[in-house]
Scaffold this active site. Structure first.
Site, PDB file in Angstrom:
ATOM      1  N   HIS A 186     -32.065  -4.117 -21.741  1.00 16.42           N
ATOM      2  CA  HIS A 186     -33.496  -4.349 -22.009  1.00 16.42           C
ATOM      3  C   HIS A 186     -34.045  -3.291 -22.985  1.00 16.42           C
ATOM      4  O   HIS A 186     -34.936  -2.502 -22.648  1.00 16.42           O
ATOM      5  CB  HIS A 186     -34.217  -4.279 -20.654  1.00 16.42           C
ATOM      6  CG  HIS A 186     -35.602  -4.813 -20.590  1.00 16.42           C
ATOM      7  ND1 HIS A 186     -36.623  -4.370 -21.400  1.00 16.42           N
ATOM      8  CD2 HIS A 186     -36.147  -5.735 -19.775  1.00 16.42           C
ATOM      9  CE1 HIS A 186     -37.734  -5.010 -21.070  1.00 16.42           C
ATOM     10  NE2 HIS A 186     -37.473  -5.845 -20.085  1.00 16.42           N
ATOM     11  N   GLU A 244     -33.707  -7.561 -26.511  1.00 13.43           N
ATOM     12  CA  GLU A 244     -32.789  -7.436 -25.384  1.00 13.43           C
ATOM     13  C   GLU A 244     -31.582  -8.369 -25.528  1.00 13.43           C
ATOM     14  O   GLU A 244     -31.753  -9.573 -25.687  1.00 13.43           O
ATOM     15  CB  GLU A 244     -33.529  -7.786 -24.093  1.00 13.43           C
ATOM     16  CG  GLU A 244     -34.843  -7.033 -23.953  1.00 13.43           C
ATOM     17  CD  GLU A 244     -35.710  -7.571 -22.821  1.00 13.43           C
ATOM     18  OE1 GLU A 244     -35.150  -8.041 -21.814  1.00 13.43           O
ATOM     19  OE2 GLU A 244     -36.941  -7.529 -22.954  1.00 13.43           O
TER      20      GLU A 244
HETATM   21  O1  TA6 Z   1     -37.835  -8.828 -20.663  1.00 16.68           O
HETATM   22  C1  TA6 Z   1     -39.180  -9.144 -20.723  1.00 16.68           C
HETATM   23  C2  TA6 Z   1     -39.783  -8.938 -19.356  1.00 16.68           C
HETATM   24  O2  TA6 Z   1     -39.085  -9.682 -18.398  1.00 16.68           O
HETATM   25  C3  TA6 Z   1     -41.262  -9.304 -19.419  1.00 16.68           C
HETATM   26  O3  TA6 Z   1     -41.570 -10.491 -18.765  1.00 16.68           O
HETATM   27  C4  TA6 Z   1     -41.974  -8.065 -18.935  1.00 16.68           C
HETATM   28  O4  TA6 Z   1     -42.659  -8.167 -17.786  1.00 16.68           O
HETATM   29  C5  TA6 Z   1     -40.922  -6.985 -19.061  1.00 16.68           C
HETATM   30  O5  TA6 Z   1     -39.670  -7.568 -18.971  1.00 16.68           O
HETATM   31  C6  TA6 Z   1     -41.044  -5.726 -18.250  1.00 16.68           C
HETATM   32  O6  TA6 Z   1     -40.684  -5.912 -16.937  1.00 16.68           O
HETATM   33  P1  TA6 Z   1     -40.828  -4.731 -15.900  1.00 16.68           P
HETATM   34  O7  TA6 Z   1     -40.289  -5.257 -14.612  1.00 16.68           O
HETATM   35  O8  TA6 Z   1     -40.030  -3.570 -16.434  1.00 16.68           O
HETATM   36  O9  TA6 Z   1     -42.298  -4.373 -15.842  1.00 16.68           O
END
Ligand code: TA6
Length: 274
Positions: free
Chosen positions: A146, A247
């Site tokens: 990510h 990602e």
């Molecule tokens: O990868 C994108 C995502 O899934 C978004 O939907 C967003 O909420 C982000 O990741 C961050 O997630 P987190 O759980 O780290 O707040």
């Protein structure tokens, strides 16, 4: 408040900071300029994921394929990994089911596994997640690296390499097709059905960041934009302007399925092109 000890690696012009917590690469700078972004408001506490760097998403992405799994993004980003190897340009961490038996959500993944994260600075930053099935039955898992990238200003940045690719727009809840380069001009949370190379073209910093996937199936692009960022306690009010997540992921019907004894690796390489 910092409660973890950072590990730092200096290799030529590159400086990488990482934590055993989550086997989390938190920062990468080249010549003192961040390439990988980390929030100034990130917490460094047990039970919490670092906001920025390269959180490891496994064995499910978000809340899973049916949207009912907790915690979001799985077990590994808040787990304590063991450093197995360290050299002048990299690290290897390992973890297994026994070490994550108290992690929230482990009951939804009741399998024996071993995972390894290898990080190496070579021409860029290479990050490879390997998972091995050490159980007697097969299991499936999603995964994502990510990666939060640092940009001069997201409003002037474009993302190329996704033209013509179908994607699911999580903000709108609809399927779409990318036309031309992606200009991020509002809250963006998209799952692209491609793991081809992506470039983040940044005129403000005069550079392009390339993201290249190995064994990925999807690319996720995320920026929370102004309103959502303001609601996030671990992101400063204006910090959304300087980040974008690109990602490398393996998701949905493309998730990995491993027979007993089998292993799979998914990797991302982030490199700078000037
Ligand atoms: O990868 C994108 C995502 O899934 C978004 O939907 C967003 O909420 C982000 O990741 C961050 O997630 P987190 O759980 O780290 O707040």
């Amino acid at each position: 408040m910092t409660t973890f000890t950072p590990r730092t690696l200096e290799h030529g012009a590159d400086r990488v900071t990482a934590y055993d917590h989550g086997a989390h690469v938190a920062e990468w700078t080249r010549d003192g300029v961040p390439v990988v972004w980390v929030s100034k408001e990130s917490r460094y506490e047990f039970g919490t994921a670092i906001r920025g760097g390269v959180p490891l998403v496994w064995p499910w992405f978000g809340n899973g394929p049916e949207g009912d799994l907790e915690p979001a993004h799985g077990l590994l980003r808040t787990a304590s990994w063991s450093l197995a190897k360290e050299w002048e340009s990299g690290w290897v961490w390992t973890i297994d089911q026994e070490a994550t038996k108290s992690q929230p959500g482990i009951e939804t993944f009741p399998y024996r596994y071993e995972a390894q994260l290898e990080v190496e600075v070579r021409d860029g930053l290479n990050i490879a997640l390997t998972v091995r099935n050490t159980d007697d039955v097969p299991f499936s898992h999603e995964a994502a690296l990510h990666t939060y990238l640092h940009v001069g200003d997201i409003r002037n940045t474009s993302v190329s390499g996704l033209d013509g690719v179908h994607y699911f727009d999580k903000v709108l809840g609809t399927n779409q097709t990318q036309q031309g380069p992606l200009l991020v001009s509002q809250e963006t949370d998209r799952i692209y059905q491609s793991a081809a190379d992506v470039s983040v073209v940044d005129p403000d910093l005069g550079r392009t960041i390339n993201v290249s996937a190995t064994e990925g199936s999807h690319t996720v692009v995320w920026n929370p934009w102004e309103t959502k960022a303001r609601d996030m306690k671990d992101m400063g009010d204006d910090e959304w302007t300087q980040m974008v997540c690109i990602e490398t992921a393996r998701l949905g019907d493309k998730k990995f399925t491993l027979s007993p004894g089998q292993s799979a690796t998914m990797a991302t390489t982030i490199s700078l092109q000037r």
